[in-house]
Design a protein around this motif. Sequence first.
Motif, PDB file in Angstrom:
ATOM      1  N   ILE A  49     107.881  35.432  31.937  1.00  0.00           N
ATOM      2  CA  ILE A  49     106.967  36.103  31.006  1.00  0.00           C
ATOM      3  C   ILE A  49     105.601  36.319  31.659  1.00  0.00           C
ATOM      4  O   ILE A  49     104.985  37.391  31.522  1.00  0.00           O
ATOM      5  CB  ILE A  49     106.828  35.275  29.708  1.00  0.00           C
ATOM      6  N   TYR A  50     105.134  35.319  32.406  1.00  0.00           N
ATOM      7  CA  TYR A  50     103.842  35.442  33.094  1.00  0.00           C
ATOM      8  C   TYR A  50     103.895  36.546  34.158  1.00  0.00           C
ATOM      9  O   TYR A  50     102.930  37.298  34.335  1.00  0.00           O
ATOM     10  CB  TYR A  50     103.462  34.114  33.732  1.00  0.00           C
ATOM     11  N   MET A  51     105.041  36.661  34.862  1.00  0.00           N
ATOM     12  CA  MET A  51     105.188  37.711  35.869  1.00  0.00           C
ATOM     13  C   MET A  51     105.092  39.095  35.232  1.00  0.00           C
ATOM     14  O   MET A  51     104.453  40.007  35.776  1.00  0.00           O
ATOM     15  CB  MET A  51     106.533  37.563  36.593  1.00  0.00           C
ATOM     16  N   PHE A  52     105.725  39.255  34.062  1.00  0.00           N
ATOM     17  CA  PHE A  52     105.618  40.525  33.332  1.00  0.00           C
ATOM     18  C   PHE A  52     104.175  40.767  32.890  1.00  0.00           C
ATOM     19  O   PHE A  52     103.661  41.882  32.980  1.00  0.00           O
ATOM     20  CB  PHE A  52     106.545  40.509  32.105  1.00  0.00           C
ATOM     21  N   VAL A 118     111.604  40.779  41.068  1.00  0.00           N
ATOM     22  CA  VAL A 118     111.752  39.316  41.027  1.00  0.00           C
ATOM     23  C   VAL A 118     111.985  38.799  39.612  1.00  0.00           C
ATOM     24  O   VAL A 118     112.952  38.067  39.373  1.00  0.00           O
ATOM     25  CB  VAL A 118     110.549  38.616  41.693  1.00  0.00           C
ATOM     26  N   PRO A 119     111.127  39.136  38.631  1.00  0.00           N
ATOM     27  CA  PRO A 119     111.395  38.632  37.280  1.00  0.00           C
ATOM     28  C   PRO A 119     112.726  39.100  36.706  1.00  0.00           C
ATOM     29  O   PRO A 119     113.391  38.344  35.975  1.00  0.00           O
ATOM     30  CB  PRO A 119     110.215  39.140  36.452  1.00  0.00           C
ATOM     31  N   ILE A 187     121.587  26.757  42.780  1.00  0.00           N
ATOM     32  CA  ILE A 187     120.925  27.467  41.689  1.00  0.00           C
ATOM     33  C   ILE A 187     119.428  27.174  41.693  1.00  0.00           C
ATOM     34  O   ILE A 187     118.589  28.080  41.556  1.00  0.00           O
ATOM     35  CB  ILE A 187     121.550  27.063  40.333  1.00  0.00           C
ATOM     36  N   SER A 188     119.068  25.903  41.869  1.00  0.00           N
ATOM     37  CA  SER A 188     117.655  25.510  41.849  1.00  0.00           C
ATOM     38  C   SER A 188     116.885  26.099  43.021  1.00  0.00           C
ATOM     39  O   SER A 188     115.772  26.627  42.857  1.00  0.00           O
ATOM     40  CB  SER A 188     117.535  23.984  41.864  1.00  0.00           C
ATOM     41  N   MET A 189     117.465  26.005  44.226  1.00  0.00           N
ATOM     42  CA  MET A 189     116.764  26.468  45.424  1.00  0.00           C
ATOM     43  C   MET A 189     116.591  27.982  45.446  1.00  0.00           C
ATOM     44  O   MET A 189     115.525  28.486  45.833  1.00  0.00           O
ATOM     45  CB  MET A 189     117.521  26.017  46.678  1.00  0.00           C
ATOM     46  N   THR A 190     117.603  28.726  45.029  1.00  0.00           N
ATOM     47  CA  THR A 190     117.476  30.183  45.011  1.00  0.00           C
ATOM     48  C   THR A 190     116.440  30.620  43.972  1.00  0.00           C
ATOM     49  O   THR A 190     115.654  31.542  44.219  1.00  0.00           O
ATOM     50  CB  THR A 190     118.830  30.849  44.713  1.00  0.00           C
ATOM     51  N   THR A 191     116.424  29.926  42.832  1.00  0.00           N
ATOM     52  CA  THR A 191     115.421  30.234  41.803  1.00  0.00           C
ATOM     53  C   THR A 191     114.018  29.948  42.317  1.00  0.00           C
ATOM     54  O   THR A 191     113.099  30.773  42.175  1.00  0.00           O
ATOM     55  CB  THR A 191     115.696  29.411  40.527  1.00  0.00           C
ATOM     56  N   LEU A 192     113.832  28.774  42.908  1.00  0.00           N
ATOM     57  CA  LEU A 192     112.521  28.410  43.440  1.00  0.00           C
ATOM     58  C   LEU A 192     112.086  29.345  44.557  1.00  0.00           C
ATOM     59  O   LEU A 192     110.895  29.662  44.681  1.00  0.00           O
ATOM     60  CB  LEU A 192     112.550  26.967  43.951  1.00  0.00           C
ATOM     61  N   HIS A 198     107.451  35.218  45.247  1.00  0.00           N
ATOM     62  CA  HIS A 198     106.710  36.183  44.419  1.00  0.00           C
ATOM     63  C   HIS A 198     105.210  35.896  44.419  1.00  0.00           C
ATOM     64  O   HIS A 198     104.396  36.826  44.487  1.00  0.00           O
ATOM     65  CB  HIS A 198     107.248  36.119  42.982  1.00  0.00           C
ATOM     66  N   PHE A 199     104.844  34.631  44.368  1.00  0.00           N
ATOM     67  CA  PHE A 199     103.434  34.269  44.251  1.00  0.00           C
ATOM     68  C   PHE A 199     102.727  34.064  45.595  1.00  0.00           C
ATOM     69  O   PHE A 199     101.499  33.990  45.628  1.00  0.00           O
ATOM     70  CB  PHE A 199     103.282  33.004  43.404  1.00  0.00           C
TER      71      PHE A 199
END
Length: 273
Positions: A49-52, A118-119, A187-192, A198-199
């Motif tokens: 939501i913050y990315m959007f 990314v989002p 799942i965790s590592m790809t998400t992170l 992105h940031f």
Amino acid sequence: MHPIRLYLLPLLTLALFTIAFYPSFSLAVSKWAASDDFTHAFFTVPIIIYMFWQKRETLLDKRGNLVVGSVLCAVSLFFYLLSLQIQVPTVILLATVCTIISSVVLLSGLRALGLLVVPLLLLFMIIPIPNQLFSMLTATLQLKVSAVSEMIIGLLGVPIFREGNVLHVPGKTFQVVEACSGIRSLISMTTLSLIIGHFTLERGRSIALLFVLSIPIAIVINVIRVVGLVAVYSFWNIDLSSGTPHTVFGVLLFLLGLAMLFLFQRILEKWEA
């Protein structure tokens, strides 16, 4: 830009969307709460939501595509209503994400999707995998991790015999269960990797490369987990396969994987500069 359009319009759109898609959101929350592999979604959604929100001004300045957006919205809404009738959770959540994408095209045009890669990817990644596919992926990873671990443990001079995902060493049997298969770390590592990229990174290729590198990192730390459990028991007769020691060992290995991810991020950041 007028403050009403800049702040009120996005918030109003979000509120209306939340009301319309409440059944989907309620389903997602129940699925995330019931699965240890997707509890990270509760932390990922606020970040999405913050990315959007970060892109709100740019998105509102872009010209929407009325024709393509309307067609996509109509198709995705039909897809959503149909999915509510057949009650297949994955299909319901996919339809919801497709509606979000269609809405972006309607309001800001096709080019706006490039700003939200990314989002939008993160939205797809927090959709729980169907049980059959999840079990198949987990079983495959279990066997791969077990085979690689057997080879490394043998090179350490420890007598070992493997039966599928079960490792036999003198005095004890270790089983590479689902939690040690690597799917949770994957799942965790790809998400992170997407969030960090992105940031902290500017180029799309750098973010993509960090995402790709996160996959072997997840697999490597799980191989280290299995090899470490067997080696510590074989050489020092210390059992880390259950209880608090097992949890602490898992946390330390996850931190190791996170450190490796940040190392690659720093390398890519220097490469961009």
